[in-house]
Design an enzyme around this catalytic site. Structure first.
Site: not given
Ligand SMILES: *Cc1c(COP(=O)(O)O)cnc(C)c1O
Length: 438
Positions: A96, A118, A403
């Protein structure tokens, strides 16, 4: 509510991905969105902007993040080779921050001194608050009252970074209400305020902008694979709103022009050069009953317009946004980014879903075999990577985007995996606090 159909010079409709996307907003938000689109286009062409970005990526975010060959996991599964993009090693623990840094730089360029955002579980709020601290911007985070109660550690972190966290008491008091509140704030304050949306969704130009700032994940991965002479067969990413997925997949998608239009075909690398399969993983939650999952593309979502853009959403029979569930707070948004909806419709992107239980299994598996803790969101992708590896042969390669890292999930994973000792620990902590207060 009015659709704004922007026609780009390249022939594709700017802001649209097939029939999805657009800018379905109240009149007061038209001019700030147009201004933002203009500023983004100018910044995108300015080498100075990218130089500032490069410095922050290297010194502050910690890029490039590593690409790990998961040798033990590969051996244990006995199929295709698994590689893991360790995006969770970025500062604040997830992808993020890539978007937050990009949009904050843009805001500064536009002379905005105040940032609003948000947040649901708090991950986007956390990244935004951190970047605002770093860049000296005033920061207000809108968060549903229910989420504030469930996510105390992230609220604590945001406040430590100097952000003010505003409880949202309307509607279901969760993420969708926080988005509405942030939009209301922005409509009144856009003169000096920029609204940082946390995923590749919302009205034009947000989906394009967020993809651009997250595409560094895919670009690095592609180069890291190339350097090692590895050709990927499959790429897997989890999908909440879709920002880590679209960034990760980005270099493997064909685009006609800058409009964001795709031809949707998977084969375009010349003879013999096939592009990898792309798999997006949604939250299967506790099962397929309405309200128990967040699989929008998996059959139950319908096209609709919510929060300023057209895409697939989980709606009830009255057209209201449905309740969703996932063990991972980042995957429970009822809608999906418009570009991913389009890629799903054209067949370029395959959708699968992973249940809460399977995600926990994947967390355990990669921790045990690789010494790496997936965030619960990312573990949905991890689980499908395991499935793919088993289906494919050892000369093939599956690349999964981790992610985020799983430290933030401790209160969920520890409770699910070792309920007895965890409960005892929490009770002892609470008792110790009570004793101090006496
Ligand atoms: C917020 C988040 C997501 C989901 O958001 P996307 O916009 O779909 O990437 C996925 N993995 C993590 C670790 C997150 O914090």
């Amino acid at each position: 509510m009015e659709a704004v159909d922007q026609t780009s010079s390249g022939g594709g409709r700017a802001g649209y991905f097939g029939q999805f996307g657009g800018m379905y907003v109240a009149e007061v938000l038209r001019s700030p969105l147009d201004g933002l689109a203009e500023a983004f286009e100018a910044a995108r062409r300015d080498p100075l902007f990218w130089q500032e970005m490069e410095d922050l990526r290297e010194q502050y975010i910690g890029r490039p993040t590593p690409l790990l060959f998961a040798e033990n996991a590969t051996r244990a599964l006995g199929g295709a080779q698994i590689y893991i993009k360790l995006e969770g090693l970025a500062n604040t623990g997830a992808h993020k921050i890539n978007n937050a840094v990009g949009q904050a730089l843009l805001a500064r360029r536009m002379g905005k001194k105040r940032i609003i955002a948000e947040t649901g579980a708090g991950q986007h709020g956390l990244a935004t608050a951190a970047v605002c601290a770093k860049m000296g911007l005033e920061c207000t985070i809108y968060m549903g009252e229910v989420d504030i109660a469930r996510q105390r550690p992230n609220v604590f972190m945001m406040e430590m970074f100097g952000a003010s966290v505003v409880p949202v008491r309307s509607g279901s008091r969760t993420l969708k209400d926080a988005v509405n509140e942030a939009l209301r704030d922005w409509a009144a304050t856009c003169e000096n305020t920029h609204y940082i949306i946390g995923s590749a969704l919302g009205p034009f130009p947000y989906p394009d902008m967020v993809r651009e700032f997250q595409s560094v994940v895919g670009a690095e991965t592609k180069e890291q694979l190339l350097t090692r002479g590895v050709t990927p067969s499959v790429l897997v990413a989890c999908i909440g709103g879709g920002s880590n997925a679209i960034g990760f997949f980005s270099p493997y998608l064909d685009r006609h022009d800058g409009s964001g239009e795709h031809d949707g075909s998977g084969e375009h690398g010349g003879p013999g050069q096939q592009e990898p399969r792309l798999i997006g993983v949604e939250a299967g939650g506790r099962g397929p009953a309405p309200g128990e999952h967040a699989a929008r593309m998996g059959g139950q979502g319908v096209p609709g317009v919510v929060h300023g853009y057209k895409s697939y959403f989980l709606l009830d029979p009255h057209g209201q946004v449905q309740e969703t569930h996932s063990i991972s707070a980042g995957l429970d948004y009822p809608g999906i980014g418009p570009e991913l909806a389009h890629l799903g419709e054209t067949g370029r992107l395959e959708f699968r879903s992973t249940t809460d239980e399977e995600a926990l299994e994947a967390v355990r598996f990669f921790a045990r075999h690789e010494g790496v803790v997936f965030a619960l969101e990312s573990a949905h992708a991890g689980h499908q990577a395991m499935c793919c590896a088993r289906e494919l042969s050892p000369d093939q390669v599956v690349v999964v985007n981790m992610s985020g890292r799983g430290d933030k999930d401790l209160f969920i994973t520890a409770r699910a995996m070792t309920p007895g000792p965890w409960k005892r620990y929490l009770l002892d902590e609470a008792a110790a606090i009570s004793r101090e207060e006496l």
